[in-house]
Write a protein that holds these residues in place. Sequence first.
Motif, PDB file in Angstrom:
ATOM      1  N   LEU A   1    -103.509   3.428 -36.832  1.00  0.00           N
ATOM      2  CA  LEU A   1    -104.177   4.472 -37.626  1.00  0.00           C
ATOM      3  C   LEU A   1    -104.411   5.754 -36.833  1.00  0.00           C
ATOM      4  O   LEU A   1    -104.270   6.835 -37.377  1.00  0.00           O
TER       5      LEU A   1
ATOM      6  N   TYR B   1    -103.399  -4.159 -43.987  1.00  0.00           N
ATOM      7  CA  TYR B   1    -102.701  -4.413 -42.724  1.00  0.00           C
ATOM      8  C   TYR B   1    -103.672  -4.725 -41.596  1.00  0.00           C
ATOM      9  O   TYR B   1    -104.814  -4.261 -41.587  1.00  0.00           O
TER      10      TYR B   1
ATOM     11  N   THR C   1    -104.716  -3.648 -38.117  1.00  0.00           N
ATOM     12  CA  THR C   1    -104.660  -2.268 -37.635  1.00  0.00           C
ATOM     13  C   THR C   1    -104.997  -2.160 -36.159  1.00  0.00           C
ATOM     14  O   THR C   1    -105.567  -3.066 -35.558  1.00  0.00           O
TER      15      THR C   1
ATOM     16  N   GLY D   1    -106.589   7.138 -48.432  1.00  0.00           N
ATOM     17  CA  GLY D   1    -106.908   5.736 -48.594  1.00  0.00           C
ATOM     18  C   GLY D   1    -105.877   4.917 -49.357  1.00  0.00           C
ATOM     19  O   GLY D   1    -106.093   3.732 -49.593  1.00  0.00           O
TER      20      GLY D   1
ATOM     21  N   LEU E   1    -112.329  -0.164 -43.004  1.00  0.00           N
ATOM     22  CA  LEU E   1    -111.028  -0.682 -43.426  1.00  0.00           C
ATOM     23  C   LEU E   1    -111.165  -1.580 -44.645  1.00  0.00           C
ATOM     24  O   LEU E   1    -110.354  -1.520 -45.570  1.00  0.00           O
TER      25      LEU E   1
ATOM     26  N   MET F   1    -107.853   7.707 -42.366  1.00  0.00           N
ATOM     27  CA  MET F   1    -107.269   7.158 -43.585  1.00  0.00           C
ATOM     28  C   MET F   1    -106.967   8.251 -44.616  1.00  0.00           C
ATOM     29  O   MET F   1    -106.803   7.971 -45.793  1.00  0.00           O
TER      30      MET F   1
ATOM     31  N   GLU G   1    -111.780   0.450 -47.858  1.00  0.00           N
ATOM     32  CA  GLU G   1    -110.588   1.141 -48.335  1.00  0.00           C
ATOM     33  C   GLU G   1    -109.437   0.178 -48.645  1.00  0.00           C
ATOM     34  O   GLU G   1    -108.324   0.613 -48.908  1.00  0.00           O
ATOM     35  N   ASN G   2    -109.730  -1.115 -48.591  1.00  0.00           N
ATOM     36  CA  ASN G   2    -108.747  -2.150 -48.927  1.00  0.00           C
ATOM     37  C   ASN G   2    -107.459  -2.029 -48.109  1.00  0.00           C
ATOM     38  O   ASN G   2    -106.361  -2.153 -48.648  1.00  0.00           O
ATOM     39  N   CYS G   3    -107.620  -1.817 -46.828  1.00  0.00           N
ATOM     40  CA  CYS G   3    -106.452  -1.740 -45.953  1.00  0.00           C
ATOM     41  C   CYS G   3    -105.804  -3.126 -45.880  1.00  0.00           C
ATOM     42  O   CYS G   3    -106.448  -4.090 -45.454  1.00  0.00           O
TER      43      CYS G   3
ATOM     44  N   PHE H   1    -102.836   2.946 -49.164  1.00  0.00           N
ATOM     45  CA  PHE H   1    -101.957   2.290 -48.200  1.00  0.00           C
ATOM     46  C   PHE H   1    -100.623   1.879 -48.816  1.00  0.00           C
ATOM     47  O   PHE H   1     -99.721   1.466 -48.100  1.00  0.00           O
TER      48      PHE H   1
END
Length: 165
Positions: free
Chosen positions: A100, A36, A38, A78, A29, A137, A32-34, A80
């Motif tokens: 996810l 949120y 999760t 990826g 995560l 993702m 992938e610079n999420c 978001f």
Amino acid sequence: MSIIINNEIGQTFNEAYDMLIREVIEASLHQENCPYETEVSMTITNNKGIREVNQTFRNQDKPTDVLSFPLVEFEEPGNFDQIDQESDEYFDLDTGELMLGDIMISMDKVMEQALRFGHSLDREMGFLTAHSMLHLMGYDHMTKEEETIMRNKQEQILSKVGLER
């Protein structure tokens, strides 16, 4: 962040794997610079359990190493930015977390493949977790280019958690 780990196999799966899975999910995560918080659900099963699910959902009457069930439909892997945070389609109404999806891993396959590829059980568990997180993702490996992208991202994630080759 909620990481729900369901252990269907008992004592073969221990606390160290639990920590490893959590670490790989968090590294995935982060990579992938999420943006949120999760929720990810992971089920650890055996060949019999994964075979039944593989038959039901993919019409494949055989065990496999990992299954991924993404809940978010990414237009671009990826990315978001496309997710509408105001929508309740992807977010848990109680926790506000981005749901996810679900992952299922066969511990039998983890052991078989670690032996076959000559690396540790941790490396194989980490690899399958990272691979599946990328699927959740929006990544896939249907073309050579997609496969290369996924392979590189998997290796970056594994390197972050000390599981490089």
